[in-house]
Design a protein around this motif. Structure first.
Motif, PDB file in Angstrom:
ATOM      1  N   ALA A 214       0.827  -1.204   0.000  1.00 48.23           N
ATOM      2  CA  ALA A 214       0.000   0.000   0.000  1.00 48.23           C
ATOM      3  C   ALA A 214       0.863   1.257   0.000  1.00 48.23           C
ATOM      4  O   ALA A 214       0.677   2.162  -0.828  1.00 48.23           O
ATOM      5  CB  ALA A 214      -0.934  -0.012   1.213  1.00 48.23           C
ATOM      6  N   PHE A 215       1.821   1.324   0.907  1.00 47.63           N
ATOM      7  CA  PHE A 215       2.595   2.561   1.025  1.00 47.63           C
ATOM      8  C   PHE A 215       3.671   2.685  -0.043  1.00 47.63           C
ATOM      9  O   PHE A 215       4.018   3.805  -0.444  1.00 47.63           O
ATOM     10  CB  PHE A 215       3.183   2.655   2.425  1.00 47.63           C
ATOM     11  N   MET A 216       4.202   1.581  -0.527  1.00 45.25           N
ATOM     12  CA  MET A 216       5.143   1.675  -1.646  1.00 45.25           C
ATOM     13  C   MET A 216       4.417   2.127  -2.914  1.00 45.25           C
ATOM     14  O   MET A 216       5.004   2.844  -3.752  1.00 45.25           O
ATOM     15  CB  MET A 216       5.833   0.339  -1.868  1.00 45.25           C
ATOM     16  N   SER A 217       3.169   1.731  -3.077  1.00 41.67           N
ATOM     17  CA  SER A 217       2.384   2.212  -4.219  1.00 41.67           C
ATOM     18  C   SER A 217       2.121   3.707  -4.098  1.00 41.67           C
ATOM     19  O   SER A 217       2.231   4.453  -5.083  1.00 41.67           O
ATOM     20  CB  SER A 217       1.062   1.443  -4.311  1.00 41.67           C
ATOM     21  N   LEU A 218       1.774   4.160  -2.895  1.00 41.93           N
ATOM     22  CA  LEU A 218       1.602   5.598  -2.686  1.00 41.93           C
ATOM     23  C   LEU A 218       2.900   6.348  -2.938  1.00 41.93           C
ATOM     24  O   LEU A 218       2.900   7.444  -3.517  1.00 41.93           O
ATOM     25  CB  LEU A 218       1.110   5.855  -1.257  1.00 41.93           C
ATOM     26  N   ALA A 219       4.016   5.773  -2.488  1.00 33.08           N
ATOM     27  CA  ALA A 219       5.313   6.417  -2.704  1.00 33.08           C
ATOM     28  C   ALA A 219       5.608   6.559  -4.191  1.00 33.08           C
ATOM     29  O   ALA A 219       6.158   7.579  -4.635  1.00 33.08           O
ATOM     30  CB  ALA A 219       6.413   5.606  -2.013  1.00 33.08           C
ATOM     31  N   ALA A 223       6.208  10.123  -6.077  1.00 33.92           N
ATOM     32  CA  ALA A 223       7.518  10.328  -6.696  1.00 33.92           C
ATOM     33  C   ALA A 223       7.415  10.560  -8.197  1.00 33.92           C
ATOM     34  O   ALA A 223       8.112  11.414  -8.751  1.00 33.92           O
ATOM     35  CB  ALA A 223       8.425   9.135  -6.400  1.00 33.92           C
ATOM     36  N   PHE A 224       6.547   9.794  -8.878  1.00 34.31           N
ATOM     37  CA  PHE A 224       6.488   9.836 -10.336  1.00 34.31           C
ATOM     38  C   PHE A 224       5.279  10.592 -10.873  1.00 34.31           C
ATOM     39  O   PHE A 224       5.136  10.703 -12.098  1.00 34.31           O
ATOM     40  CB  PHE A 224       6.459   8.408 -10.892  1.00 34.31           C
ATOM     41  N   GLY A 225       4.414  11.095 -10.000  1.00 36.34           N
ATOM     42  CA  GLY A 225       3.185  11.721 -10.473  1.00 36.34           C
ATOM     43  C   GLY A 225       3.431  12.886 -11.419  1.00 36.34           C
ATOM     44  O   GLY A 225       2.844  12.952 -12.514  1.00 36.34           O
ATOM     45  N   LYS A 226       4.300  13.804 -11.044  1.00 39.30           N
ATOM     46  CA  LYS A 226       4.569  14.965 -11.888  1.00 39.30           C
ATOM     47  C   LYS A 226       5.279  14.563 -13.169  1.00 39.30           C
ATOM     48  O   LYS A 226       4.957  15.053 -14.262  1.00 39.30           O
ATOM     49  CB  LYS A 226       5.418  15.972 -11.116  1.00 39.30           C
ATOM     50  N   GLN A 227       6.229  13.632 -13.065  1.00 41.02           N
ATOM     51  CA  GLN A 227       7.018  13.225 -14.227  1.00 41.02           C
ATOM     52  C   GLN A 227       6.148  12.507 -15.266  1.00 41.02           C
ATOM     53  O   GLN A 227       6.384  12.612 -16.458  1.00 41.02           O
ATOM     54  CB  GLN A 227       8.172  12.316 -13.769  1.00 41.02           C
ATOM     55  N   GLN A 228       5.115  11.779 -14.803  1.00 43.51           N
ATOM     56  CA  GLN A 228       4.260  11.023 -15.710  1.00 43.51           C
ATOM     57  C   GLN A 228       2.875  11.643 -15.874  1.00 43.51           C
ATOM     58  O   GLN A 228       1.950  10.984 -16.335  1.00 43.51           O
ATOM     59  CB  GLN A 228       4.138   9.586 -15.209  1.00 43.51           C
ATOM     60  N   ASP A 229       2.758  12.911 -15.490  1.00 46.11           N
ATOM     61  CA  ASP A 229       1.488  13.645 -15.656  1.00 46.11           C
ATOM     62  C   ASP A 229       0.353  12.998 -14.879  1.00 46.11           C
ATOM     63  O   ASP A 229      -0.763  12.817 -15.382  1.00 46.11           O
ATOM     64  CB  ASP A 229       1.126  13.767 -17.141  1.00 46.11           C
ATOM     65  N   TRP A 230       0.653  12.618 -13.650  1.00 52.02           N
ATOM     66  CA  TRP A 230      -0.323  12.115 -12.703  1.00 52.02           C
ATOM     67  C   TRP A 230      -1.189  11.022 -13.312  1.00 52.02           C
ATOM     68  O   TRP A 230      -0.677  10.047 -13.836  1.00 52.02           O
ATOM     69  CB  TRP A 230      -1.161  13.260 -12.125  1.00 52.02           C
ATOM     70  N   PHE A 231      -2.503  11.149 -13.281  1.00 53.55           N
ATOM     71  CA  PHE A 231      -3.371  10.034 -13.639  1.00 53.55           C
ATOM     72  C   PHE A 231      -3.608   9.909 -15.139  1.00 53.55           C
ATOM     73  O   PHE A 231      -4.435   9.115 -15.567  1.00 53.55           O
ATOM     74  CB  PHE A 231      -4.692  10.135 -12.891  1.00 53.55           C
ATOM     75  N   SER A 233      -1.125   8.845 -16.687  1.00 54.85           N
ATOM     76  CA  SER A 233      -0.204   7.725 -16.855  1.00 54.85           C
ATOM     77  C   SER A 233      -0.863   6.431 -16.388  1.00 54.85           C
ATOM     78  O   SER A 233      -1.426   6.378 -15.288  1.00 54.85           O
ATOM     79  CB  SER A 233       1.075   7.971 -16.057  1.00 54.85           C
ATOM     80  N   PRO A 234      -0.781   5.355 -17.178  1.00 57.76           N
ATOM     81  CA  PRO A 234      -1.354   4.068 -16.723  1.00 57.76           C
ATOM     82  C   PRO A 234      -0.610   3.506 -15.511  1.00 57.76           C
ATOM     83  O   PRO A 234      -1.214   2.814 -14.686  1.00 57.76           O
ATOM     84  CB  PRO A 234      -1.202   3.163 -17.951  1.00 57.76           C
ATOM     85  N   TYR A 235       0.692   3.805 -15.405  1.00 63.00           N
ATOM     86  CA  TYR A 235       1.462   3.294 -14.268  1.00 63.00           C
ATOM     87  C   TYR A 235       0.998   3.933 -12.963  1.00 63.00           C
ATOM     88  O   TYR A 235       0.832   3.248 -11.947  1.00 63.00           O
ATOM     89  CB  TYR A 235       2.953   3.570 -14.484  1.00 63.00           C
ATOM     90  N   VAL A 236       0.776   5.228 -12.979  1.00 62.84           N
ATOM     91  CA  VAL A 236       0.284   5.915 -11.779  1.00 62.84           C
ATOM     92  C   VAL A 236      -1.132   5.449 -11.454  1.00 62.84           C
ATOM     93  O   VAL A 236      -1.494   5.258 -10.285  1.00 62.84           O
ATOM     94  CB  VAL A 236       0.333   7.439 -11.981  1.00 62.84           C
TER      95      VAL A 236
END
Length: 519
Positions: A214-219, A223-231, A233-236
């Motif tokens: 849970a917390f590693m997913s939040l991390a 960490a990557f939200g801005k770099q991948q344009d938040w939601f 991105s399929p990864y986010v």
């Protein structure tokens, strides 16, 4: 057969205290990497900075992962075994971070580093608390200033040394120091159990896995939200799904198994719920660090060494907050006005930054704001922790404190850092549009275009930073009003109470769970 100390009987007591200080300093000062060196690390390894940010969050998560069953570990293994494992694992993970060129390996190494670090800290905190008479409140007043001061000094030292030796060499030196600490443990620590050996069974490994997932997913999201344009991105998006599903499954599981990994009983306590609200407010102020970093780097042009020196300006405020807290807890003064003083210091810090942010600013002008920043940070670390956990029963402490710890040190800090960084980017482009539309096109064509565009860019950065600070100031007023009129468990309609009295200090608790829940 049993020995509740750390060292052999032939070690004199002054030597024991000195060794505890040295070992604790090693554990506190050394981290898997320094955020101030992130630019060097990314340029030399090719790993994008988001992986290092994710690794920084993973260190905190690792510390929280091991905390709920640290008591079981202590009762199963010898102190020497635990401390040797701590220093050897920390050294190995430090070397991994220094040599790898794979971002995922950095994250895993930081997670393991955090687990080992918490094991070592738990062993060293018990004698320190014993020296303070077993009073958890006085312990917080001593421990948190030391931890925060150590973090600031470590950042400054590593930033400065990396300019001369390179960041990899610093990791090699850190690994060497950790191996020396391990040798100290071999020589001076006894090889006896703390008390009767308890079997290392009935651990909720699946609950532990859900907690970490849970917390590693939040991390990853933070960490990557801005770099991948938040939601977008399929990864986010999938990381958010994993986080939600893991948290839901964790709560359901822990409420229905016989030996839960975590206990949610403390959230029924009113002070704990209000304490979480205060932690959210503290996280908002701690997120200002990203605005400060953008200002000093983009506008003032400071390097990481100068930014580390700015961090040192917080030391007087941290020391003052610790001194006041020790007096406050020694005399059992109600926490209300001490909490208010912490938020008031943060509020003044924000107001001063709002009016002082200009393209030309002397570094000496930051002394007072940074001192207020240090005081507010340390005062709230101490006071909110005391207030939130004061009524938590000791039998539930060790299973309850991990979620609050990761919420305070990771979730809120990461959330507001990511939010302010994203808002700054959005406001900056909005400001560029507003400023560019006011520039006469003929004037632009007859002047040095690059200079004019640079001025527009700097003006946009300043405007966006000040806009965010303005919103924080408005929220800060609401926070101060809430703290001023909230009773914190005292009598109604009483804003402040200074009924100071002396009382007998409580004895050292019989349960080591009291120590394990103090971080």
């Amino acid at each position: 057969m049993y020995n509740q100390g750390l060292f052999h009987a032939w070690v004199p007591k002054p030597g024991m205290i000195a060794l505890i200080i040295v070992l604790d300093a090693v554990v506190l000062f050394i981290n898997p990497f320094n955020a101030g060196n992130m630019g060097q690390m990314t340029s030399s390894t090719g790993i994008i900075s988001e992986y290092y940010m994710w690794g920084s969050f993973a260190t905190i998560i690792g510390m929280a992962l091991v905390l709920p069953f640290s008591m079981r570990i202590k009762l199963r293994f010898r102190t020497k075994e635990l401390m040797l494992t701590t220093f050897i694992v920390m050294a190995a993970m430090t070397m991994v971070v220094a040599t790898t060129t794979v971002g995922a390996v950095v994250v895993v190494a930081c997670l393991i580093f955090g687990i080992a670090k918490m094991l070592g800290m738990n062993e060293l905190l018990l004698p320190i608390m014993g020296l303070l008479g077993g009073d958890r409140k006085r312990f917080y007043a001593v421990y948190y200033p030391i931890a925060l001061i150590s973090n600031q000094i470590s950042t400054w030292l590593t930033s400065g040394l990396s300019l001369d030796t390179g960041w990899q060499e610093l990791h090699y030196y850190a690994a060497g120091i950790l191996f020396v600490a391990a040798m100290i443990c071999v020589i001076f620590m006894h090889n006896k159990h703390y008390t009767k050996v308890m079997p290392f069974i009935y651990l909720d490994w699946f609950g532990l896995f859900l907690f970490g997932t849970a917390f590693m997913s939040l991390a990853y999201i933070f960490a990557f939200g801005k770099q991948q344009d938040w939601f977008n991105s399929p990864y986010v998006f999938w990381a958010a799904i994993f986080a939600i599903v893991s948290i839901g499954a964790l709560v359901i599981r822990e409420l229905n198994i016989k030996r839960p990994f975590l206990s949610f009983k403390l959230y029924k306590i009113k002070d704990v719920r209000y304490g979480i609200i205060l932690l959210v407010a503290q996280g908002m102020y701690m997120g200002i660090s990203v605005i400060m970093s953008i200002y000093t780097s983009a506008i003032l042009g400071y390097n990481w060494m100068t930014n580390g020196a700015i961090g040192l300006m917080t030391l007087p405020g941290i020391f003052l907050a610790g001194f006041v807290a020790f007096h406050w807890t020694e005399n059992k003064i109600p926490l209300k006005m001490y909490i208010f003083s912490g938020f008031a210091a943060y509020f003044l810090y924000t107001v001063m930054l709002y009016f002082m942010m200009t393209p030309e600013l002397n570094i000496s002008q930051l002394y007072l704001p940074q001192m207020l920043n240090g005081y507010g940070m340390c005062a709230l670390f101490i006071s909110i922790w005391i207030y939130a956990l004061d009524k938590v029963p000791q039998r539930n402490m060790i299973q309850s404190v991990a979620p609050i710890m990761v919420f305070r040190s990771f979730v809120m800090m990461a959330f507001f850092t990511s939010l302010f960084g994203w808002l700054q980017y959005k406001f900056q482009w909005q400001s560029i549009g507003d400023l560019a539309s006011s520039v006469d096109s003929l004037t632009m064509s007859q002047s040095i275009g690059t200079t004019s565009l640079r001025d527009i860019q700097l003006g946009a950065i300043l405007a966006s930073c000040k806009k965010i600070l303005g919103y924080i100031i408005i929220a800060g007023i609401a926070i101060l009003i809430f703290v001023l009129f909230h009773q914190f468990g005292r009598l109604k309609f009483r804003i402040a109470e200074y009924n100071v009295y002396k009382g007998k200090q409580p004895a050292l608790p019989e349960q080591i769970a009291d120590i394990a829940g103090t971080i």
